[in-house]
Write a protein that holds these residues in place. Structure first.
Motif, PDB file in Angstrom:
ATOM      1  N   ARG A  39      18.892  36.985   3.163  1.00  0.00           N
ATOM      2  CA  ARG A  39      17.787  36.827   4.119  1.00  0.00           C
ATOM      3  C   ARG A  39      16.772  35.794   3.632  1.00  0.00           C
ATOM      4  NH1 ARG A  39      16.006  39.516   8.746  1.00  0.00           N
ATOM      5  NH2 ARG A  39      14.302  38.248   9.528  1.00  0.00           N
TER       6      ARG A  39
ATOM      7  N   ASP B 289      13.833  42.367  11.768  1.00  0.00           N
ATOM      8  CA  ASP B 289      12.509  41.937  11.321  1.00  0.00           C
ATOM      9  C   ASP B 289      11.630  43.168  11.036  1.00  0.00           C
ATOM     10  OD1 ASP B 289      10.449  40.223  10.623  1.00  0.00           O
ATOM     11  OD2 ASP B 289       9.965  39.633  12.671  1.00  0.00           O
TER      12      ASP B 289
ATOM     13  N   ASN C 130      15.744  32.489   5.572  1.00  0.00           N
ATOM     14  CA  ASN C 130      14.348  32.169   5.847  1.00  0.00           C
ATOM     15  C   ASN C 130      14.034  30.736   5.428  1.00  0.00           C
ATOM     16  OD1 ASN C 130      12.550  34.071   7.098  1.00  0.00           O
ATOM     17  ND2 ASN C 130      11.143  33.719   5.401  1.00  0.00           N
TER      18      ASN C 130
ATOM     19  N   SER D  27       9.438  31.522   0.408  1.00  0.00           N
ATOM     20  CA  SER D  27      10.755  32.172   0.486  1.00  0.00           C
ATOM     21  C   SER D  27      11.617  31.778  -0.713  1.00  0.00           C
ATOM     22  CB  SER D  27      11.460  31.793   1.785  1.00  0.00           C
ATOM     23  OG  SER D  27      10.756  32.315   2.889  1.00  0.00           O
TER      24      SER D  27
ATOM     25  N   TYR E 292      16.288  43.352   4.404  1.00  0.00           N
ATOM     26  CA  TYR E 292      15.018  42.745   4.788  1.00  0.00           C
ATOM     27  C   TYR E 292      13.859  43.672   4.446  1.00  0.00           C
ATOM     28  CZ  TYR E 292      11.588  40.056   7.388  1.00  0.00           C
ATOM     29  OH  TYR E 292      10.484  39.314   7.730  1.00  0.00           O
TER      30      TYR E 292
END
Length: 141
Positions: free
Chosen positions: A89, A9, A93, A121, A42
């Motif tokens: 990712r 993250d 999400n 997203s 990310y």
């Protein structure tokens, strides 16, 4: 290229800034074993690539992606990884927030806010896919 552990993250929201420069990551709730491309992907999404007009032109975003890939010293064979990892990712999400629309276990968040996270997203994933060739070219694939 792999690593034993990842932050999972490493976005701007989990970064400490001093005098406009990032100096540390915080919030290691999701830290776990994983490959470097998971974090680089990310970071590519949250720092470099966005459908939001205020984030600059697609060409500028592609150049920023190149800087990130170069800074991490990604070998030529790993250069395709960040774009695929961004899309992965973004897909994760979408799934994560979709599962929580009716039952989120965290700070009070209503279903409309969660739906916006899903929709956002999805917009980001569509944008990344639409420009993936430019992004890949920029990072040297």
């Amino acid at each position: 290229m792999s690593s034993d552990h990842g932050h999972h993250d490493p976005g701007p929201n989990n970064t400490v800034f001093r005098n406009g420069l990032s100096v540390a990551f915080i919030d290691f709730d999701f830290a776990a074993p994983g490959g470097i491309l998971e974090d680089v992907g990310y970071m590519a999404w949250t720092w470099c690539v966005s459908s939001k007009p205020e984030r600059g032109s697609v060409e500028l975003q592609a150049a920023q992606l190149r800087v990130l890939a170069d800074a991490y010293g990604l070998a030529r064979q790993d250069r395709q990884g960040p774009v695929a990892a961004m899309i992965q990712r973004q897909s994760q999400n979408i799934a994560f927030w979709s599962e929580r629309i009716d039952a989120f276990e965290g700070p009070p968040t209503n279903a409309a806010e969660i739906q916006e996270r899903v929709d956002g997203s999805r917009r980001e994933m569509d944008f990344t896919k639409a420009h993936s060739e430019l992004f890949l070219e920029a990072i040297g694939v």
